[in-house]
Scaffold this active site. Structure first.
Site, PDB file in Angstrom:
ATOM      1  CB  CYS A  42      -0.926  -0.018   1.215  1.00 10.00           C
ATOM      2  SG  CYS A  42      -2.363   1.017   0.956  1.00 10.00           S
ATOM      3  CG  ASP A  89      -4.332  -0.333  10.383  1.00 13.90           C
ATOM      4  OD1 ASP A  89      -3.270  -0.721  10.913  1.00 13.90           O
ATOM      5  OD2 ASP A  89      -4.420   0.734   9.760  1.00 13.90           O
TER       6      ASP A  89
HETATM    7  O1  LIG Z   1      -0.601   5.358   4.652  1.00 15.24           O
HETATM    8  C1  LIG Z   1      -1.257   6.386   4.862  1.00 15.24           C
HETATM    9  O2  LIG Z   1      -0.716   7.498   4.824  1.00 15.24           O
HETATM   10  C2  LIG Z   1      -2.720   6.288   5.144  1.00 15.24           C
HETATM   11  C3  LIG Z   1      -3.483   7.432   5.137  1.00 15.24           C
HETATM   12  C4  LIG Z   1      -4.838   7.369   5.365  1.00 15.24           C
HETATM   13  C5  LIG Z   1      -5.449   6.155   5.621  1.00 15.24           C
HETATM   14  C6  LIG Z   1      -4.694   4.994   5.658  1.00 15.24           C
HETATM   15  C7  LIG Z   1      -3.342   5.035   5.423  1.00 15.24           C
HETATM   16  N1  LIG Z   1      -2.549   3.904   5.468  1.00 15.24           N
HETATM   17  C8  LIG Z   1      -2.957   2.547   5.614  1.00 15.24           C
HETATM   18  O3  LIG Z   1      -2.726   2.057   6.907  1.00 15.24           O
HETATM   19  C9  LIG Z   1      -2.491   0.650   6.847  1.00 15.24           C
HETATM   20  C10 LIG Z   1      -1.326   0.256   7.725  1.00 15.24           C
HETATM   21  O4  LIG Z   1      -0.141   0.868   7.343  1.00 15.24           O
HETATM   22  P1  LIG Z   1       1.291   0.484   8.016  1.00 15.24           P
HETATM   23  O5  LIG Z   1       1.753  -0.792   7.337  1.00 15.24           O
HETATM   24  O6  LIG Z   1       1.101   0.298   9.477  1.00 15.24           O
HETATM   25  O7  LIG Z   1       2.181   1.616   7.681  1.00 15.24           O
HETATM   26  C11 LIG Z   1      -2.312   0.338   5.363  1.00 15.24           C
HETATM   27  O8  LIG Z   1      -3.522  -0.198   4.826  1.00 15.24           O
HETATM   28  C12 LIG Z   1      -2.068   1.664   4.778  1.00 15.24           C
HETATM   29  O9  LIG Z   1      -2.420   1.751   3.465  1.00 15.24           O
END
Ligand SMILES: O=C(O)c1ccccc1N[C@@H]1O[C@H](COP(=O)(O)O)[C@@H](O)[C@H]1O
Length: 214
Positions: A9, A132
């Protein structure tokens, strides 16, 4: 046993999109959230998604979006799903799916077992639940901060919908995360970056290898 699905992502460049596809990602995520260092406009998503073979999913990540925002993203015809990563209710998620005719993923912010139980309200309203970590009250971002929750909360949980695990995953911990949760899909963003918003090709490759071996 079916293969673990992997979503990389927060992609924003052709190079890292190509690397994720070659490394075996099943889904790519594009963050459309202006406060994020990973933010990409709808037109950039269209251009990046055009580089992706059809068997790889293309997911736009938004948080509490207005209908106009969703309409602009859907109009790119580039997406296979929309990930709602804010405080959207089950009713709002169902309405988005019905109005825009696009599969909807709902991020569920988890701190305690009650948060996992509460996800049940979304079963039937969305196509996939993405567990998450809850970000702190007042944080600039609702996700993408590399925070993890207690994965044992998902051990043996019966989730009444397709689902995935997100939040603080890394090359070093994905095998343990899958062993504990039996997640069918893993989702990573900041764990494959060299700095916020800068994806690292070597880390993407290493993460996909580690996930596939788990
Ligand atoms: O990544 C971002 O900036 C974000 C912004 C707004 C909503 C979600 C976002 N991220 C998502 O969060 C999860 C977990 O991320 P991490 O692996 O802990 O960094 C993932 O799905 C991101 O796309």
């Amino acid at each position: 046993m079916s293969r673990l699905a992997i979503k990389i992502c927060g992609l924003s460049t052709p190079d890292t999109v190509g690397a994720a596809v070659r490394a075996g990602a099943s889904h790519l995520g594009f963050v459309h959230f202006p406060k994020s260092p990973r933010h990409v406009e709808a037109e950039q998503i269209r251009a990046l998604a055009a580089l992706v073979p059809p068997h790889v999913g293309r997911v736009a990540v938004v948080a509490d979006p207005a209908d106009e925002t969703i309409a602009a993203l859907v109009a790119t015809n580039a997406l296979t799903a929309l990930q709602l990563h804010g405080k959207e209710t089950p009713e709002r998620a169902a309405a988005v799916r019905a109005r825009f005719g696009i599969p909807v993923w709902k991020a569920i912010s988890v701190k305690t077992g009650a948060d996992i139980d509460a996800a049940e309200a979304y079963a039937g309203a969305v196509d996939l639940l993405l567990f998450d970590a809850k970000t702190p009250e007042g944080a600039a971002l609702p996700g993408g901060m590399g925070l993890r929750f207690d994965w044992t909360l998902l051990r043996g949980a019966s989730i009444g919908a397709p689902w995935g695990l997100s939040g603080g995953l890394s090359i070093g911990n994905v095998a343990q995360a899958v062993a504990i949760t039996r997640a069918p899909l893993v989702d990573i963003s900041s764990g494959v970056e060299s700095a916020p918003g800068i994806k690292d090709v070597d880390k993407i490759v290493a993460f996909c290898k580690a996930a596939e071996l788990s």
